[in-house]
Design a protein around this motif. Structure first.
Motif, PDB file in Angstrom:
ATOM      1  N   TYR A 236       0.770  -1.239   0.000  1.00  0.00           N
ATOM      2  CA  TYR A 236       0.000   0.000   0.000  1.00  0.00           C
ATOM      3  C   TYR A 236       0.803   1.291   0.000  1.00  0.00           C
ATOM      4  N   THR A 237       2.106   1.209  -0.111  1.00  0.00           N
ATOM      5  CA  THR A 237       2.832   2.482  -0.109  1.00  0.00           C
ATOM      6  C   THR A 237       3.573   2.680  -1.433  1.00  0.00           C
ATOM      7  N   LYS A 238       3.902   3.923  -1.646  1.00  0.00           N
ATOM      8  CA  LYS A 238       4.663   4.287  -2.837  1.00  0.00           C
ATOM      9  C   LYS A 238       5.978   3.509  -2.882  1.00  0.00           C
TER      10      LYS A 238
ATOM     11  N   ARG B 158       5.462  -0.263  -3.780  1.00  0.00           N
ATOM     12  CA  ARG B 158       5.147  -0.480  -5.199  1.00  0.00           C
ATOM     13  C   ARG B 158       6.337  -0.125  -6.078  1.00  0.00           C
TER      14      ARG B 158
ATOM     15  N   ALA C  23       9.278   6.531 -15.498  1.00  0.00           N
ATOM     16  CA  ALA C  23       8.005   7.000 -14.960  1.00  0.00           C
ATOM     17  C   ALA C  23       8.208   7.992 -13.818  1.00  0.00           C
ATOM     18  N   GLY C  24       9.460   8.301 -13.509  1.00  0.00           N
ATOM     19  CA  GLY C  24       9.723   9.307 -12.505  1.00  0.00           C
ATOM     20  C   GLY C  24       9.778   8.782 -11.089  1.00  0.00           C
ATOM     21  N   LEU C  25       9.890   7.464 -10.921  1.00  0.00           N
ATOM     22  CA  LEU C  25      10.012   6.909  -9.576  1.00  0.00           C
ATOM     23  C   LEU C  25      11.441   7.105  -9.067  1.00  0.00           C
ATOM     24  N   SER C  26      11.589   7.115  -7.745  1.00  0.00           N
ATOM     25  CA  SER C  26      12.933   7.304  -7.163  1.00  0.00           C
ATOM     26  C   SER C  26      13.661   5.973  -7.151  1.00  0.00           C
TER      27      SER C  26
ATOM     28  N   ARG D  42       7.823  16.340 -12.168  1.00  0.00           N
ATOM     29  CA  ARG D  42       7.348  17.390 -11.269  1.00  0.00           C
ATOM     30  C   ARG D  42       7.355  18.755 -11.929  1.00  0.00           C
TER      31      ARG D  42
ATOM     32  N   MET E 104       2.152   8.142  -9.253  1.00  0.00           N
ATOM     33  CA  MET E 104       2.770   7.795  -7.983  1.00  0.00           C
ATOM     34  C   MET E 104       4.154   8.437  -7.867  1.00  0.00           C
ATOM     35  N   GLY E 105       4.865   8.510  -9.018  1.00  0.00           N
ATOM     36  CA  GLY E 105       6.178   9.143  -9.006  1.00  0.00           C
ATOM     37  C   GLY E 105       6.069  10.626  -8.685  1.00  0.00           C
TER      38      GLY E 105
ATOM     39  N   HIS F 129       3.571  11.983  -6.956  1.00  0.00           N
ATOM     40  CA  HIS F 129       3.007  12.128  -5.620  1.00  0.00           C
ATOM     41  C   HIS F 129       4.122  12.235  -4.574  1.00  0.00           C
ATOM     42  N   ARG F 130       3.926  13.128  -3.617  1.00  0.00           N
ATOM     43  CA  ARG F 130       4.995  13.334  -2.651  1.00  0.00           C
ATOM     44  C   ARG F 130       4.665  12.788  -1.280  1.00  0.00           C
ATOM     45  N   GLY F 131       3.944  11.722  -1.160  1.00  0.00           N
ATOM     46  CA  GLY F 131       3.600  11.221   0.169  1.00  0.00           C
ATOM     47  C   GLY F 131       4.224   9.869   0.427  1.00  0.00           C
ATOM     48  N   PHE F 132       3.836   9.256   1.511  1.00  0.00           N
ATOM     49  CA  PHE F 132       4.332   7.938   1.862  1.00  0.00           C
ATOM     50  C   PHE F 132       3.490   6.871   1.168  1.00  0.00           C
ATOM     51  N   GLY F 133       2.183   7.141   1.080  1.00  0.00           N
ATOM     52  CA  GLY F 133       1.273   6.186   0.443  1.00  0.00           C
ATOM     53  C   GLY F 133       1.391   6.246  -1.072  1.00  0.00           C
ATOM     54  N   ARG F 134       0.458   5.574  -1.744  1.00  0.00           N
ATOM     55  CA  ARG F 134       0.541   5.504  -3.203  1.00  0.00           C
ATOM     56  C   ARG F 134      -0.097   6.716  -3.871  1.00  0.00           C
TER      57      ARG F 134
END
Lengths: 328, 634
Positions: A193-195, A198, A213-216, B344, B374-375, B377-382
């Motif tokens: 359930y978290t960024k 996933r 996709a811009g993920l860290s 961003r 999701m990328g 988004h700046r939070g902990f969740g999705r």
């Protein structure tokens, strides 16, 4: 494009129930239950409350380490150093306990584990070295340092209060088992359930696409190694509290058990596929086999053969099922 | 063995080499082929057509032994064909030149050509292999474009394909199927490929040509077979008796009308510049590129494969190192070091390679859709809940059933996958959306809906940049086209001023235009004045190159109406003599290649009072140039 993919935009409808039934975790649960039934018929002691707690107790160390290993394997990596980190941080913790109070020594040991994981993770994610090779190197260094720091002997004389983290209980459940359950719940929630969770799946499934996709990608490629190192230190803390001495050889082969549990749990060594629930089942299956063979009085030297066979048979069955469903 | 062949100038209908009837194939629960048929004759090119997922590739792979059929009869050379592997097929003389090549990248060209021989016991004679390879390649007329000792990984897509072809010929294949061979080739490379295919056809081989591109089907095939949803809908029909529209109707089962819905928009509807790139370089691919795009505008980036367009976008996106260049979003300079920065900053990017760069195979459709969001988004969740409404409306737009979002993306066709990837970026509500070859490998029906999706996005104020090697597509969808060649942006023109021919000339590699530039320079050195190379179409002019003093008002890369130049009379008359204008005297000479294609005009403007050279000498110099150009063309 290759036309091996189905032609229409209409994949068949699957109910949630059907997809659970088809899932690998479900089949592994079946295997675990089957094992439990066989073992309970083979030994009258197997299905006793005492033995069930015994199994859970034996699952704690490998279960904790397997969580870290799941994170690493989901990104497509591998951590061969967990056994050595387990041994080294055990020595560090034991030495620290000689000179500082427990609440300070334990975080120190965990920080040392996390630090070693950070070292591996940076080499792998920033410098692009192969995880297998980096963690193999760290494994050799870790084992060697644990001999050096311990003076080649086990360290005993730990503060007696340490056993509270294992032997205190809540609602009749020992603290270490409670911790294990809590850890699996947190890890499952995080991965689902978290960024971050996933992102770890996405990196393992397609690193390039996750990046685009811009993920860290960098951060979440390093994090699993940090978690894995830290959890190895957590595991050794529980182990120390039980045996009340630190052995420089502790955790020898632990990495193989952890990898085996993750693989039995259905994770792909290429990354992107696997789950925390699967890993938990993998851990329980392995521990049950060991426990059952012990109860039946089989020589411990047969355990490796039994566990190895289960791994191979489970994977083979999985492959055959996939082949069949791809053909029909 | 062959009963008859195509002889010089005389067409003989040969006995079919391959006859497939009622072929079926299922993968799991999906029926890829139901009732497919195919007939191929020696000395003919048979087109195998169909929309995506129609089963073209499946049928080719069955014929070439890559997969086994579930049912149906295939006979080859009069005998029933039973294949259990590709090796079986090769032994019989059937080869497939696949889209994704089956070459070993670390081996040399020579080793790859004779790869099947490596499986035979005994010692290999590299010397005889080399001789045979040279003979093969010279038979194709291409011995000098393929270094035999180079590692295959270093080759271009076109060269790799040539290796594949040579590999098929080394086994003396009598039947060769080309599966979408032109997908990653430039226009010149396609010409060369067709040249090779024509030679193979003359040699009496039966060729199959699988493609989406209808112009190419008409250019190369003799007969076509069309599949739809795994069934044959037109079998073994002479290409000449069909129109483009007939084929489309067969392929999609209905008349889809025009794919490019005309977008009527007033110039004032286009907003301010939201994205600008100045002097971008990412060596060795991108040397100096500058362009800008306005809100609500669709900008096309045209050029050949390998011109540096994709590399430029990857550099902007932070996937490739930049040496210099400034990127401005809404007028202010931004530093984009990694993709997350670009996301961003309000950019979206559909990369070229769907499988490698976009799809995350182990995640569900929903997660693939949400991943860019999701990328960002700046939070902990999705951060899924944030866009729930937008997701619902996009899913409806795409025609995706909402209850199938948790399945694997790989269950969907390429076209739907592409739409989901585009939707992934629309979800992040970007100001700028960059798409690299968004309709590559996508069938016509889906293409039309992708265009509508992009137009809708632009109508809502998004700045859209589309990279495409398909000039027809660029002209159909973009309002403005920036032409890229050899890593340079060389022209920025409104689509209304362009045609496919003009784009082709503009996009030609600079190396081949260097000769023309040299001529212009030589002309000004010998005669003084202003020399230029210009495309003329009615009153429209597009200058391609220029040398010397600026007299005629021709600026390279820019379009102008005849009246806006200083030489309207000369352009109007286009006579091979010097014509006086207010800028001086101008001579215009047309260049055409051996097939009579217009290559533009060479102009020389000399100031009043200068001595005029004999027009005939200028004409001769231009003619010599073209001749030498064709002799050296591989």
């Amino acid at each position: 494009m290759s036309d091996t993919s189905p032609p229409a935009d209409t994949p068949y409808r699957a109910t949630p129930w059907a997809s659970i039934l088809r899932s690998l975790e479900f089949r592994m649960l079946g295997l675990a239950l089957l094992l439990a039934v066989i073992l309970s018929f083979s030994s009258e002691h197997f299905l006793t409350e005492r033995n069930i707690f015994n199994i859970l107790d034996q699952s704690v160390v490998i279960g904790i380490v397997a969580v870290g290993m799941t994170f690493v394997i989901l990104t497509g990596g591998i951590d061969l150093s967990v056994g050595a980190v387990f041994g080294l941080t055990g020595i560090i913790l034991a030495q620290a306990l000689q000179i500082m109070p427990i609440p300070l020594a334990i975080p120190l040991g965990i920080a040392a584990g996390a630090g070693i994981g950070l070292f591996s993770g940076v080499l792998i994610a920033v410098f692009g070295l192969a995880p297998f090779v980096v963690t193999l190197g760290v494994m050799a260094i870790g084992r060697s340092l644990s001999f050096i720091f311990s003076g080649q002997r086990s360290i005993s004389g730990l503060p007696p209060d340490l056993d509270a983290i294992v032997y205190s209980s809540f609602l009749g459940i020992p603290a270490n088992v409670l911790f294990l359950i809590g850890l699996y719940l947190v890890a499952w929630g995080y991965l689902t359930y978290t960024k971050g969770g996933r992102t770890i799946y996405a990196i393992g499934s397609n690193h390039e696409a996750a990046k685009a996709a811009g993920l860290s990608v960098m951060f979440y490629s390093i994090l699993p190694y940090v978690i894995s190192g830290a959890l190895a230190a957590v595991a050794v803390t529980f182990s120390l509290a039980q045996v009340m001495s630190a052995d420089p050889l502790a955790g020898n082969g632990l990495e193989l058990d952890a990898i085996a549990a993750v693989v039995i749990g259905g994770a792909s060594l290429y990354g992107g596929r696997g789950s925390i629930i699967g890993t938990l089942l993998g851990v329980l299956i392995m521990v049950m086999i060991r426990n059952g063979l012990n109860l039946m009085g089989v020589s411990p030297f047969w355990q490796g053969t039994a566990i190895g066979s289960i791994i191979i048979i489970a994977l083979l069955a999985e492959r055959l099922i996939n082949w069949r469903s791809a053909r029909t | 063995m062959l009963q008859s062949q195509t002889h010089q100038g005389q067409i003989v209908q040969a006995e079919p080499l391959l006859i497939a009837r009622g072929v079926s194939k299922s993968f799991g629960k999906t029926q890829a082929l139901r009732d497919a048929a195919l007939t191929m004759r020696p000395g003919e090119v048979t087109g195998l057509l169909g929309a995506n997922g129609a089963g073209k590739s499946t049928l080719s792979r069955i014929v070439s032994g890559h997969i086994q059929r579930s049912g149906g009869d295939i006979s080859f050379d009069g005998a029933p064909l039973m294949l259990s592997s590709t090796r079986d097929a090769l032994r019989q003389g059937i080869a497939l030149v696949a889209q994704e090549t089956s070459l070993a990248p670390d081996l040399s060209v020579l080793e790859n050509i004779f790869l099947p021989d490596l499986a035979t016991p005994g010692r290999l004679s590299f010397r005889s292999m080399r001789q045979k390879a040279n003979a093969l390649l010279s038979g194709l007329g291409h011995e000098h474009v393929l270094p035999l000792d180079a590692e295959v990984r270093t080759l271009s897509a076109a060269q790799r394909q040539l290796v594949e072809i040579a590999k098929a010929l080394a086994l003396d294949a009598r039947l060769v199927i080309f599966d979408e061979p032109t997908a990653s080739l430039s226009a010149t490379e396609v010409d060369r490929l067709f040249d090779i295919m024509a030679r193979l056809r003359e040699g009496g081989r039966a060729l199959g040509f699988v493609s989406h591109r209808l112009e190419e089907v008409f250019a190369i095939t003799d007969r076509v077979t069309i599949l739809r949803e795994g069934q044959v809908v037109a079998e073994d029909v002479a290409t000449g008796t069909l129109t483009q529209n007939d084929i489309i109707q067969h392929m999609v089962g209905r008349d889809i009308g025009t794919i490019y819905a005309a977008r009527h928009m007033a110039p004032e509807a286009v907003g301010e510049i939201v994205f600008e790139v100045r002097g971008l370089s990412a060596m060795p691919w991108v040397r100096d590129m500058s362009f800008s795009v306005k809100a609500g505008e669709i900008l096309g980036l045209g050029g050949l494969v390998g011109a540096g367009r994709s590399e430029a976008m990857e550099a902007i996106w932070g996937l490739r190192a930049r040496q210099s260049g400034e990127i401005l979003v809404r007028g202010s300079s931004v530093r984009l070091k990694k993709p997350a920065d670009a996301v961003r900053a309000g950019l979206g990017f559909v990369a070229e390679d769907r499988r490698a760069q976009n799809i995350i195979p182990d995640l569900s459709v929903r997660e693939n859709l949400m991943i860019a969001q999701m990328g960002q988004h700046r939070g902990f969740g999705r951060g899924y809940r944030k866009r729930a409404e937008k997701v619902a409306s996009l899913i409806a737009d795409l025609g995706l059933p909402a209850d199938r979002l948790d399945q694997s993306l790989l269950n969907y066709s390429g076209g739907m996958q592409q739409k989901i990837i585009i939707a992934r970026w629309l979800l992040t509500e970007p100001d700028i959306l960059i798409l690299d070859e968004p309709t590559k490998g996508v069938d016509i029906g889906t293409r039309a809906s992708i265009y509508r999706l992009l137009q809708k996005a632009a109508d809502s104020g998004l700045a859209v940049i589309v990279i495409s090697s398909d000039f027809e597509e660029l002209l159909g969808i973009a309002e403005r086209v920036v032409v890229v060649s050899d890593g340079l942006t060389i022209a920025d023109l409104p689509t209304a001023r362009l045609s496919e021919e003009k784009l082709t000339l503009l996009a030609a590699p600079r190396t081949s235009t260097a000769r023309n530039q040299a001529l212009l320079t030589a002309l000004t050195e010998d005669h003084g004045g202003d020399a230029f190379w210009v495309l003329l179409d009615g009153e429209d002019t597009i200058c391609l190159a220029q040398a010397g003093a600026q007299l005629a008002g021709m600026i390279p890369g820019e379009a102008a109406m005849m009246s806006e130049t200083s030489i309207p009379k000369a352009i109007q008359k286009r006579a091979d003599v010097f014509i006086p204008d207010r800028a001086g005297q101008t001579l215009l000479t047309q260049m055409t290649d051996k097939r009579g294609h217009d290559l533009g005009w060479i102009g020389l403007t000399l100031p009043d009072g200068a001595t005029l050279p004999d027009p005939e000498t200028i004409r001769a110099r231009v003619a010599r140039l073209i001749q030498s150009d064709e002799e050296t063309r591989p």
